[in-house]
Write a protein that holds these residues in place. Sequence first.
Motif, mmCIF file in Angstrom:
data_model
loop_
_atom_site.group_PDB
_atom_site.id
_atom_site.type_symbol
_atom_site.label_atom_id
_atom_site.label_comp_id
_atom_site.label_asym_id
_atom_site.label_seq_id
_atom_site.Cartn_x
_atom_site.Cartn_y
_atom_site.Cartn_z
ATOM 1 N N LEU A 197 -3.563 4.150 -4.882
ATOM 2 C CA LEU A 197 -4.201 5.280 -4.219
ATOM 3 C C LEU A 197 -4.057 5.187 -2.711
ATOM 4 N N VAL A 198 -4.234 3.988 -2.174
ATOM 5 C CA VAL A 198 -4.062 3.794 -0.733
ATOM 6 C C VAL A 198 -2.599 3.972 -0.340
ATOM 7 N N ASN A 199 -1.702 3.313 -1.096
ATOM 8 C CA ASN A 199 -0.251 3.416 -0.920
ATOM 9 C C ASN A 199 0.153 3.248 0.547
ATOM 10 N N PRO A 200 -0.149 2.105 1.160
ATOM 11 C CA PRO A 200 0.117 1.934 2.594
ATOM 12 C C PRO A 200 1.594 1.967 2.962
ATOM 13 N N ILE A 201 2.471 1.638 2.027
ATOM 14 C CA ILE A 201 3.912 1.677 2.334
ATOM 15 C C ILE A 201 4.365 3.111 2.580
#
Length: 227
Positions: A18-22
């Motif tokens: 959900l965050v998916n920082p990439i």
Amino acid sequence: MIVFFKAFLVVPVAMLPLVNPIAIAPIYLSMTGPLDPVTARRLAKRIAINCFFMLMGAVFVGSYVLDFFGISISIVRVAGGIVVGMAGWKLLNDQSQDKLRSSVAASSHAGQWTKEELQRRSFYPFSFPLTVGPGTIAASVTIGTQMPHKPIDWLVTSLASALGVLATTLVIYFCYRFAHKMERFLGDVGGIVLLRLSAFILVCLGIAISWAGISELIKDLVTELVS
């Protein structure tokens, strides 16, 4: 030990997609503009700290706060999804970001932020809603509601969940801290393409989050009408 490792793994497994920082890293770079290495490191650190406390709060007290104000997770998803979708739509149609990325590569000037500006902007919009959005908060609150009631199990699960949140925020820190290296690897064209793609995904994610909340509200309404 099984309970500990299970609780530890659940947090990053549920939150990181959900965050998916990439995928968010290109958007993060386009919004910060050129930064000197010291400011970039401090900003990534501040964002990671903000995200840690937000996730910890959502896991351990989020459900109680929502109950106090009479707000359901469905409402959080609808409102938060709109915010995320609007942010993605703005980035998707902001042509100035393409010029910014090109000028950043050509410019030797490194931007510096004041301490007050860094603290202010590190929370909004970078920590919330760009990194920890409504979907992540809803998932964190859900994890918190599944805590065991037995004291020893609750203690073990709470410790494991806290470490899981720490691991998640460390991933966020490293992705933002070294986002500029990914930008150099992709180049100008690749960076712009990835930025637009990430912005489109952000719009889709916002719609998906809002729709999930609307669907739950409709189900609740139908249930009340039937009963």
